[in-house]
Each structure stands twice: as structure tokens, then as C-alpha cells.
Scaffold this active site. Structure first.
Site, short mmCIF file in Angstrom:
data_model
loop_
_atom_site.label_atom_id
_atom_site.label_comp_id
_atom_site.label_asym_id
_atom_site.label_seq_id
_atom_site.Cartn_x
_atom_site.Cartn_y
_atom_site.Cartn_z
N ARG A 161 30.88 8.20 -12.88
CA ARG A 161 30.24 7.48 -14.01
C ARG A 161 30.61 8.11 -15.35
O ARG A 161 30.60 7.41 -16.37
CB ARG A 161 28.72 7.44 -13.78
CG ARG A 161 28.39 6.45 -12.68
CD ARG A 161 26.99 6.55 -12.11
NE ARG A 161 26.88 5.62 -10.99
CZ ARG A 161 25.94 5.68 -10.05
NH1 ARG A 161 25.01 6.61 -10.10
NH2 ARG A 161 25.92 4.80 -9.07
N GLU B 191 30.94 1.06 -10.37
CA GLU B 191 30.33 2.39 -10.21
C GLU B 191 28.83 2.37 -10.57
O GLU B 191 28.29 3.31 -11.13
CB GLU B 191 31.13 3.44 -10.99
CG GLU B 191 32.56 3.47 -10.47
CD GLU B 191 33.35 4.71 -10.76
OE1 GLU B 191 32.74 5.77 -10.99
OE2 GLU B 191 34.59 4.61 -10.71
N LEU C 241 33.20 2.00 -0.83
CA LEU C 241 31.76 1.98 -0.54
C LEU C 241 31.26 0.53 -0.48
O LEU C 241 30.55 0.15 0.46
CB LEU C 241 31.01 2.76 -1.64
CG LEU C 241 29.48 2.76 -1.58
CD1 LEU C 241 28.99 3.52 -0.35
CD2 LEU C 241 28.90 3.42 -2.84
N1 CAA Z 1 22.88 11.56 -6.94
C1 CAA Z 1 22.60 12.25 -5.83
N2 CAA Z 1 21.89 11.76 -4.80
C2 CAA Z 1 21.44 10.50 -4.93
C3 CAA Z 1 21.70 9.72 -6.05
C4 CAA Z 1 22.45 10.29 -7.09
N3 CAA Z 1 22.74 9.63 -8.21
N4 CAA Z 1 21.12 8.51 -5.88
C5 CAA Z 1 20.54 8.52 -4.67
N5 CAA Z 1 20.72 9.74 -4.10
C6 CAA Z 1 20.24 10.19 -2.81
C7 CAA Z 1 18.71 10.31 -2.79
O1 CAA Z 1 18.31 11.56 -3.28
C8 CAA Z 1 18.40 10.12 -1.34
O2 CAA Z 1 18.67 11.31 -0.65
P1 CAA Z 1 17.57 11.93 0.39
O3 CAA Z 1 17.27 10.87 1.39
O4 CAA Z 1 18.24 13.13 0.96
O5 CAA Z 1 16.36 12.26 -0.45
C9 CAA Z 1 19.46 9.13 -0.89
O6 CAA Z 1 20.52 9.21 -1.83
C10 CAA Z 1 18.97 7.70 -0.81
O7 CAA Z 1 18.47 7.39 -2.08
P2 CAA Z 1 17.33 6.33 -2.30
O8 CAA Z 1 16.25 6.51 -1.29
O9 CAA Z 1 16.97 6.42 -3.73
O10 CAA Z 1 18.10 4.99 -1.94
P3 CAA Z 1 17.94 3.56 -2.55
O11 CAA Z 1 18.56 2.65 -1.57
O12 CAA Z 1 16.53 3.31 -2.98
O13 CAA Z 1 18.79 3.60 -3.92
C11 CAA Z 1 20.80 3.71 -5.21
C12 CAA Z 1 20.03 4.22 -4.01
C13 CAA Z 1 20.63 4.69 -6.35
C14 CAA Z 1 20.39 2.34 -5.67
C15 CAA Z 1 22.24 3.70 -4.68
O14 CAA Z 1 22.34 2.80 -3.62
C16 CAA Z 1 23.28 3.39 -5.72
O15 CAA Z 1 23.64 4.27 -6.52
N6 CAA Z 1 23.82 2.16 -5.69
C17 CAA Z 1 24.94 1.79 -6.51
C18 CAA Z 1 26.20 2.00 -5.75
C19 CAA Z 1 27.38 2.03 -6.62
O16 CAA Z 1 27.42 2.66 -7.68
N7 CAA Z 1 28.44 1.35 -6.18
C20 CAA Z 1 29.67 1.38 -6.88
C21 CAA Z 1 30.80 1.20 -5.92
S1 CAA Z 1 32.12 2.28 -6.19
C22 CAA Z 1 33.08 1.59 -7.40
O17 CAA Z 1 32.69 0.72 -8.12
C23 CAA Z 1 34.38 2.25 -7.52
C24 CAA Z 1 35.42 1.42 -8.17
O18 CAA Z 1 36.05 0.62 -7.52
C25 CAA Z 1 35.74 1.63 -9.60
#
Ligand code: CAA
Length: 381
Positions: free
Chosen positions: A243, A363, A125
Site C-alpha cells: 500500500r 491492494e 490473492l
Molecule cells: N496487517 C496485518 N494483519 C492483518 C491485517 C493487516 N493490515 N488485516 C488483517 N490482519 C489479520 C488480523 O489481525 C487477523 O489475524 P488473527 O486472526 O491472527 O488475529 C486476520 O488477519 C484476519 O483479520 P480479520 O478478522 O480482521 O478479517 P476480516 O475478514 O474481518 O477482514 C480485511 C480482513 C482487512 C478486510 C482483509 O480481508 C483485507 O485486507 N482485504 C483486502 C484485500 C486486498 O487488499 N486485496 C488486494 C489484492 S492484491 C492486489 O491488488 C495486487 C495487485 O494486483 C496490484
């Protein structure tokens, strides 16, 4: 909420504990120093069913619950967080997404070997300009009829070089923003795929973290996970479960450091008595144990909600936020209890302190967990 463990859950915990002592502890310091991937150990974990713990048995998994997964993650992480992150990513980010969103053919072809531990998976991602801000995907997947043309770069990918199967988020329709993102299953041997530089990390140095490059990779349409435009939803819902795994990893790092500090405090004498008889140390141990217990309860709550098929997004974000904070605090105190010995390699706690930091970053950083938590609280009423 019932926190009495079943016989089966205790057996899983004990098996993970034994494995960690016998197979992970030897050479854990050397693997950290040399940034050496625990390939042999991961293979054995696969043979024992730890790589697809929650995947149904019909797809090569162990068919266990999330509570068992938390218990296993804690035990493995007490000793080797580099190995446990490989287990966590494969289980919760790759196998779970394939099981939840995959077609029967995708499950047969990809989920089954992943859950058996025959191959390793990666979840892609993050990008150079899209870490926390995950909707800003620059990687593109242009719809070409019967395939997607994939171009872009992914960053900080756990299992980047050890994986064979990659779940890659990419933008197909920019106008639709996050609703135009797709999740594609990319095989390592697809033309145009390349593994980039290996990151030199502070902690979890035994795990391999790489950038990945995609140049005109033709990904067949049948390799799209879920329906068109569902990729961001897949990523977010998958991370909700991921998470829990990272919270349990943080818990394990903390409890591993605490156990070492407790043991050391009984052995080490100063001013004529074992150091745990000094209140300065005894109070530290009391604080550490209390925080660890609270973190464990949050992890188990999130796991139980997931097992009960209830909403666990809030609980998993709380568990990760708190457990990762506890991991930093407890490992720092464990180093302090060890004094000068805590600052050198062979006493393990300095590695655990370095490993702890990543649990506040990957994450979703602690700040992202607070966004998830506060949004959930504000929409609850
Ligand atoms: N569960 C389900 N749906 C979710 C969600 C969650 N936790 N968080 C956001 N969504 C959905 C929202 O409901 C929305 O859906 P709809 O448009 O259908 O209503 C959509 O996603 C967009 O959400 P937002 O409008 O809230 O978007 P945003 O840009 O304001 O914020 C965010 C989203 C929560 C900040 C998100 O971008 C996020 O979680 N960012 C962090 C990403 C992350 O965790 N990256 C880790 C990389 S993977 C990794 O680390 C793996 C590894 O190597 C170990």
C-alpha cells in the site's frame, strides 16, 4: 520526523525522473491505446536496480530504503503508471514477501532473479468471489504429503501473463478459516497452470491483468512460503507494504497531472492573459499543490516508519486512502484546467485521470483502507 532527503535518496529520485523522461515517455500514449506491456522498459528498469530496490544486495537487490522506493515510484508514475505498477508489485508484493518469509533456498532460487529483474513476479490473492473479502479463498491447496495439489482460479492478477513466478494464496484447511490458508510459490511452467483472459481496462492499460487457472498443479512442499497456515498473515503483512507503493503511485499520478496543468496554465491564454492569472485557475493550482504535498508527507511517513522497523500498517493505509483520493481529484482538475485539450489523448491528463481510479481499488479499496484504519484506531487505546 525528518524529511530532509539524503544525497543517495535524491540521486535515486533523479535517476528515476530521467529514466521516466527518456524511456517511458516516448510511446506511453501508444502503449496505453494498444494495451502493450512495457517489456523493454521493465527489462532496463531491472538492469538499473529498480525491480528489487529494497532487497538486500546479497539477493541481487539494490539494498535501498523505502523512502527511496517512494521517490522512485512517484517519478515513474508521473509518466507511466502502467510501468510503475509492475515495479511496485515486483518490489513490495513479491520480493518483500520472499525476503521476509522465504527459506535460504527460496531466496536463492526465486528472490535473486526477481530482484535482479531477470524475471517478473505476481501476487495472487483475489478470486472471482474473494476480492475485498480476502479470507473467503476458494482456491484449494490439498496437502498430499510431499506436495500440495492446487486447484482454483485467481482474478485481476497484475503481471498475470508477464510473470514467471507467482505467489498464490490457497485454502488448505477450511475448518481453520484464514489460519488454514497457505502461500505457495508457483512457477509458470508447472503442469496444470494456465493464464486466462486478459482484462480490457479503463486505465493502467499497458500493464497486463489476467485471470489465472490452476488445475491439479503439484506444488512441492518446499515451495510453501512460511509455516503451515501462515498464508493469510503473509498476504496481509505484504499488502501493508504494498500500500505504500500504491500510495506513491497515486502521488505520482497526481503530481504528473499537476505539473502538466501548471505548464499549460502558463502557455494557454484566454481573455487576454495566461490562464493562471485568472483566479479560477490559480486557486485550482493552489489546491492541487497543497493536496499533493499532504499526500507526499503521508507516503514519506509510512516509508520512514517501515525503514525504522516500526508498525506501518496504519500509516500505509492512511497514505493509500488519501493519496488515491488526491489522485482522482487532482487529475480531474488537471483535465478541467486543460479544457477541451484535456479530454484528448495527446495531452496526457486524460490517461492520468483514467489511471488514477485503480489506485482507489487495488491492494484494498478505499473502503478496506478505512476498515484497516478504524480498527487500528479502535485497538490503539
Ligand atoms: N496487517 C496485518 N494483519 C492483518 C491485517 C493487516 N493490515 N488485516 C488483517 N490482519 C489479520 C488480523 O489481525 C487477523 O489475524 P488473527 O486472526 O491472527 O488475529 C486476520 O488477519 C484476519 O483479520 P480479520 O478478522 O480482521 O478479517 P476480516 O475478514 O474481518 O477482514 C480485511 C480482513 C482487512 C478486510 C482483509 O480481508 C483485507 O485486507 N482485504 C483486502 C484485500 C486486498 O487488499 N486485496 C488486494 C489484492 S492484491 C492486489 O491488488 C495486487 C495487485 O494486483 C496490484
Amino acid at each position: 520526523m525528518n524529511f530532509t532527503l539524503t544525497e543517495e535518496q535524491m540521486a535515486v529520485r533523479d535517476a528515476a525522473r530521467e529514466f521516466a523522461q527518456k524511456e517511458l515517455l516516448p510511446e506511453v500514449i501508444e502503449r496505453d491505446e494498444e494495451q502493450r506491456f512495457p517489456a523493454e522498459q521493465i527489462k532496463k528498469l531491472g538492469e538499473l536496480g529498480f525491480m528489487g530496490m529494497m532487497t538486500p544486495t546479497q539477493y541481487g537487490g539494490s539494498g535501498m530504503d523505502t523512502v527511496s522506493y517512494v521517490l522512485a515510484m512517484e517519478e515513474l508514475s508521473k509518466i507511466d503508471a502502467s510501468a510503475s505498477v509492475v515495479v511496485s508489485v515486483n518490489n513490495s508484493l513479491v520480493c518483500w514477501a520472499l525476503e521476509k518469509y522465504g527459506t535460504e533456498a527460496q531466496k536463492q532460487k526465486y528472490l535473486t532473479p526477481l530482484a535482479k529483474g531477470e524475471v517478473i513476479g505476481a501476487f495472487c490473492l483475489s478470486e472471482p468471489e474473494a476480492g475485498s473479502d480476502a479470507t473467503s479463498q476458494r482456491t484449494t491447496a490439498v496437502d498430499k504429503g510431499d506436495y500440495y495439489l492446487l486447484n482454483g482460479t485467481k482474478n485481476w492478477i497484475t503481471n498475470g501473463n508477464s510473470a514467471s513466478i507467482y505467489l498464490v494464496m490457497a485454502q488448505t484447511d477450511v475448518e481453520k478459516r484464514h489460519k488454514g490458508i497457505n502461500c505457495l510459490i508457483v512457477e509458470r511452467n508447472m503442469e496444470g497452470f494456465a493464464v486466462g483472459k486478459k482484462e480490457q481496462k479503463m486505465g493502467i492499460r499497458g500493464s497486463d491483468t489476467h485471470s489465472l487457472m490452476f488445475t491439479d498443479v503439484k506444488v512441492p512442499k518446499e515451495n510453501r512460503l512460511g509455516v503451515d497456515g501462515e498464508g493469510f498473515k503473509i498476504a496481509m503483512t505484504t499488502l501493508n507494504g504494498g500500500r505504500i507503493g500504491i500510495a506513491a503511485q497515486a502521488l505520482g499520478i497526481a503530481s504528473g497531472a499537476y505539473e502538466l496543468a501548471l505548464k499549460y496554465s502558463k502557455e494557454r491564454k484566454s481573455f487576454g492573459k495566461p490562464i493562471h492569472e485568472h483566479q479560477a485557475i490559480a486557486f485550482k493550482l493552489a489546491d492541487m499543490a497543497t493536496k499533493i504535498e499532504a499526500a507526499r508527507l503521508l507516503c514519506l511517513k509510512a516509508a520512514q516508519l517501515k525503514d525504522a522497523k516500526q508498525d506501518y500498517a496504519l500509516a500505509s493505509a492512511m497514505a493509500k486512502l488519501y493519496a488515491s483520493q488526491v489522485a482522482m481529484e487532482v487529475t480531474t482538475e488537471a483535465v478541467q484546467v486543460h479544457g477541451g485539450y484535456g479530454y484528448v489523448r495527446e495531452f496526457h491528463v486524460e490517461r492520468l485521470m483514467r489511471d488514477a481510479k485503480i489506485t482507489q481499488i487495488y491492494e484494498g479499496t478505499s473502503e478496506i483502507q478505512k476498515i484497516v484504519i478504524s480498527r487500528a484506531l479502535l485497538t490503539e487505546n
